[in-house]
Motif scaffolding. Structure first.
Motif, PDB file in Angstrom:
ATOM      1  N   PRO A   5      -0.767   4.443  -6.103  1.00  0.00           N
ATOM      2  CA  PRO A   5       0.625   4.420  -6.552  1.00  0.00           C
ATOM      3  C   PRO A   5       0.931   3.102  -7.265  1.00  0.00           C
ATOM      4  N   GLU A   6       1.862   3.130  -8.158  1.00  0.00           N
ATOM      5  CA  GLU A   6       2.294   1.915  -8.848  1.00  0.00           C
ATOM      6  C   GLU A   6       3.771   1.667  -8.544  1.00  0.00           C
ATOM      7  N   TRP A  66       4.514  -3.246  13.403  1.00  0.00           N
ATOM      8  CA  TRP A  66       3.459  -2.789  12.497  1.00  0.00           C
ATOM      9  C   TRP A  66       2.872  -1.477  12.997  1.00  0.00           C
ATOM     10  N   VAL A  67       2.248  -0.755  12.083  1.00  0.00           N
ATOM     11  CA  VAL A  67       1.564   0.498  12.427  1.00  0.00           C
ATOM     12  C   VAL A  67       0.170   0.466  11.812  1.00  0.00           C
ATOM     13  N   VAL A  68      -0.699   1.346  12.290  1.00  0.00           N
ATOM     14  CA  VAL A  68      -2.050   1.452  11.735  1.00  0.00           C
ATOM     15  C   VAL A  68      -2.299   2.913  11.364  1.00  0.00           C
ATOM     16  N   TYR A  69      -2.523   3.144  10.094  1.00  0.00           N
ATOM     17  CA  TYR A  69      -2.785   4.507   9.601  1.00  0.00           C
ATOM     18  C   TYR A  69      -4.229   4.912   9.873  1.00  0.00           C
ATOM     19  N   HIS A  70      -4.381   6.114  10.426  1.00  0.00           N
ATOM     20  CA  HIS A  70      -5.709   6.709  10.611  1.00  0.00           C
ATOM     21  C   HIS A  70      -5.865   7.954   9.759  1.00  0.00           C
ATOM     22  N   ALA A  73      -1.998   9.660   3.832  1.00  0.00           N
ATOM     23  CA  ALA A  73      -1.012  10.590   3.271  1.00  0.00           C
ATOM     24  C   ALA A  73      -1.161  10.653   1.755  1.00  0.00           C
ATOM     25  N   HIS A  74      -1.786   9.636   1.178  1.00  0.00           N
ATOM     26  CA  HIS A  74      -2.030   9.589  -0.265  1.00  0.00           C
ATOM     27  C   HIS A  74      -3.539   9.354  -0.440  1.00  0.00           C
ATOM     28  N   PHE A  77      -5.447   5.902  -0.566  1.00  0.00           N
ATOM     29  CA  PHE A  77      -5.633   4.997   0.560  1.00  0.00           C
ATOM     30  C   PHE A  77      -6.754   5.447   1.494  1.00  0.00           C
ATOM     31  N   TYR A  83      -5.775   1.240   8.021  1.00  0.00           N
ATOM     32  CA  TYR A  83      -5.095   0.087   7.435  1.00  0.00           C
ATOM     33  C   TYR A  83      -3.720  -0.070   8.069  1.00  0.00           C
ATOM     34  N   VAL A  85       0.426  -1.279   8.070  1.00  0.00           N
ATOM     35  CA  VAL A  85       1.654  -1.527   7.319  1.00  0.00           C
ATOM     36  C   VAL A  85       2.619  -2.183   8.305  1.00  0.00           C
ATOM     37  N   ALA A  86       3.285  -3.238   7.864  1.00  0.00           N
ATOM     38  CA  ALA A  86       4.141  -3.997   8.771  1.00  0.00           C
ATOM     39  C   ALA A  86       5.520  -4.212   8.164  1.00  0.00           C
ATOM     40  N   ILE A  97       8.714  -4.250   3.768  1.00  0.00           N
ATOM     41  CA  ILE A  97       7.478  -3.557   4.135  1.00  0.00           C
ATOM     42  C   ILE A  97       6.321  -4.286   3.453  1.00  0.00           C
ATOM     43  N   ASN A  99       1.719  -5.507   4.098  1.00  0.00           N
ATOM     44  CA  ASN A  99       0.475  -5.402   4.872  1.00  0.00           C
ATOM     45  C   ASN A  99       0.152  -6.783   5.419  1.00  0.00           C
TER      46      ASN A  99
ATOM     47  N   MET B 142       6.516   2.789  13.757  1.00  0.00           N
ATOM     48  CA  MET B 142       6.992   1.409  13.612  1.00  0.00           C
ATOM     49  C   MET B 142       8.003   1.081  14.710  1.00  0.00           C
ATOM     50  N   GLU B 194      -1.056   4.806  14.461  1.00  0.00           N
ATOM     51  CA  GLU B 194      -0.902   4.081  15.715  1.00  0.00           C
ATOM     52  C   GLU B 194       0.397   3.279  15.704  1.00  0.00           C
TER      53      GLU B 194
END
Lengths: 131, 374
Positions: A5-6, A66-70, A73-74, A77, A83, A85-86, A97, A99, B142, B194
């Motif tokens: 994404p841009e 923060w969360v950690v994506y497993h 969605a795109h 990534f 990774y 996101v915080a 938002i 990283n 979050m 998570e």
């Protein structure tokens, strides 16, 4: 690699992205009441004055959460998984938002962080590392 | 207006995969069943409140549903407050009836994210997709992380909410997911975003559900069998996105709950059974705190050890909730709240005379509360 994404650059937020190109994280401050915020908007959400100015941030802040994506969605990534996101609150008040450039096990709420502007393919992003 | 307005009838479609069903058709089926349950002819309906379908948003959708129902309402339309919409629409219908703007209202929802499109739930929020910030589960994750770090809330406590819902859903023949869950199984559930795991996340479901709202006086004159009085309702909202929200751990449930309890003249200790919107396990946990069932930060301890299971101190989501009965947002919780007062739930709390329902939407942006009573 899939297309990433841009940023949706508009006349309102362009100063934010241009500042990052010269290595500065900026936020908006109201010329009327002094309120500070991100992301860019035309009017101050506190006093509604249409006098936003841009200010360079100290680059210091703290982790709110923060969360950690497993799961990607795109597709762009997928090869970054897992990774994080915080949400970071800058010392000046605005939240954004972002990283965190750290191992997940080292993260915690209220930990101090400093900005590290990273170059992506066609734009630059404000990420943070632990202070 | 405590008790002056009733839910006179309820109806719903099957839950789960309903391919080739339009949202309009599912709205009609739910309304037909709700009218039959109330014993009311459709010609009496002069208010029609419709939740927008996330999977197939069309302008003037309220008129499309009214046409399919063959009715000419005086008042109505489509309302968008995300998952808080259903109770909010019931509240607006109640106020409209009190003010003489309509007499018999249908409140209805249908959606098909399961076999249609779920794009509305997976989009980026705001301009932050460049950081990989996508989807509804991440917003709740979050909030959950902050709650866990700030108050020591554990995965096991979140798991207790999933275990209760799945136990109740297993006993509900209409539930989409009837497989019970143990805390041990929950512990090895795969991470999605998570700290949330798969079993923290609600189902994705097709379906429709509707209720008929009228005055208690009208219900008596029509000899409605099992009208359930509305004792209180309330709403609350925050406009801030997750990143901008001053506090991640306090929600609009607080003001919504307070408004509803004040109207009902009741307190949390008076509530015998609760249906709490459970799009993710963190949501009912924080709703219990914000409603005042326990102090802020104590929600995790409140739900432990079967306290929210049938037979516990406060049975929660007795039909299985969004985690087990249907992921369709909110109206099924209202219908189960009605069943508890009627005494017809498959997980009946014996002699329940007070029944509370919460709806919420967005990423804890919007909240609405309904208190029903005998």
């Amino acid at each position: 690699m899939s297309e990433m994404p841009e940023p949706g650059i508009t006349p309102v937020n362009q100063p934010f992205w241009t500042a990052l190109e010269r290595g500065e994280l900026t936020f908006q401050r109201c010329g009327s009441c002094g309120g500070a915020w991100l992301p860019a908007r035309e009017e101050c959400p506190r006093c509604l004055a249409a006098e936003p100015g841009w200010e360079v941030a100290s680059g210091r802040g703290r982790i709110i959460s923060w969360v950690v994506y497993h799961h990607a969605a795109h597709p762009g990534f997928a090869d970054r998984l897992p990774y994080n996101v915080a949400v970071v609150e800058l010392d000046e008040g605005p939240r954004l938002i972002t990283n965190i450039l750290a191992d997940e096990g080292d993260l915690g709420i209220e930990l101090p962080v400093v900005v590290r502007i990273e170059r992506e393919a066609t734009f630059s992003l404000p990420r943070f590392s632990l202070a | 207006m405590r008790g002056d307005i009733v839910i006179a009838g309820v109806g719903h479609t099957a839950h789960g995969k309903l391919p080739d069903r339009s949202t309009t058709s599912m709205n009609v089926e739910a309304c037909r069943k709700a009218l039959a349950d109330a014993g009311v002819e459709k010609g009496m309906v002069d208010g029609l409140f419709v939740k927008y379908p996330t999977s197939q948003h069309r302008s003037m959708y309220g008129q499309i549903v009214a046409e399919a129902l063959g009715i000419q309402p005086r008042i109505g339309g489509v309302w968008d407050q995300g998952g808080a919409t259903n109770i909010s629409m019931i509240s607006f219908a109640a106020m409209a009836i009190e003010q003489g703007q309509c007499e018999v209202a249908l409140v209805t929802i249908a959606d098909n994210p399961r076999t249609g499109t779920r794009q509305a739930y997976e989009r980026a929020w705001g301009e932050d997709d460049v950081y990989g910030w996508f989807g509804t589960p991440a917003g709740y994750a979050m909030i959950a992380r902050r709650h866990m770090e700030e108050f020591g809330t554990t995965h096991e406590q979140l798991g207790a909410i999933a275990v209760a819902a799945r136990r109740h859903g297993a006993n509900n023949p209409d539930a989409q997911l009837r497989k019970p869950l143990t805390l041990e199984e929950y512990a090895v559930s795969r991470p999605v975003v998570e700290p949330l795991r798969r079993d923290d996340c609600c189902l994705i479901s097709d379906g429709g559900a509707a209720v008929v709202v009228m005055s208690a006086e009208r219900a008596r004159s029509l000899k409605v069998d099992a009208a359930v009085p509305i004792l209180g309702f309330g709403q609350g909202q925050t406009s801030w996105e997750v990143a901008q929200r001053p506090s991640l751990t306090e929600t609009a449930a607080a003001v919504s709950g307070r408004t509803a309890f004040e109207m009902a003249g009741l307190a949390p200790k008076d509530i015998q059974v609760a249906q709490l919107y459970d799009c993710f396990t963190i949501t009912p946990l924080m709703t219990l705190e914000d409603y005042g069932f326990c102090a802020k930060g104590e929600g995790g301890r409140f739900v432990e050890d079967g306290a929210i299971e049938i037979g516990g101190a406060l049975p929660v989501n007795t039909s299985g909730g969004l985690l087990s009965e249907t992921g369709m947002p909110g109206m099924q919780l209202v219908i189960e709240g009605v069943r508890q007062i009627r005494g017809t739930s498959t997980n009946q709390v014996p002699g329940a005379t007070t029944s509370l329902v919460s709806n919420q939407g967005g990423i804890m942006h919007t909240h609405s509360t309904l208190i029903l009573g005998a």
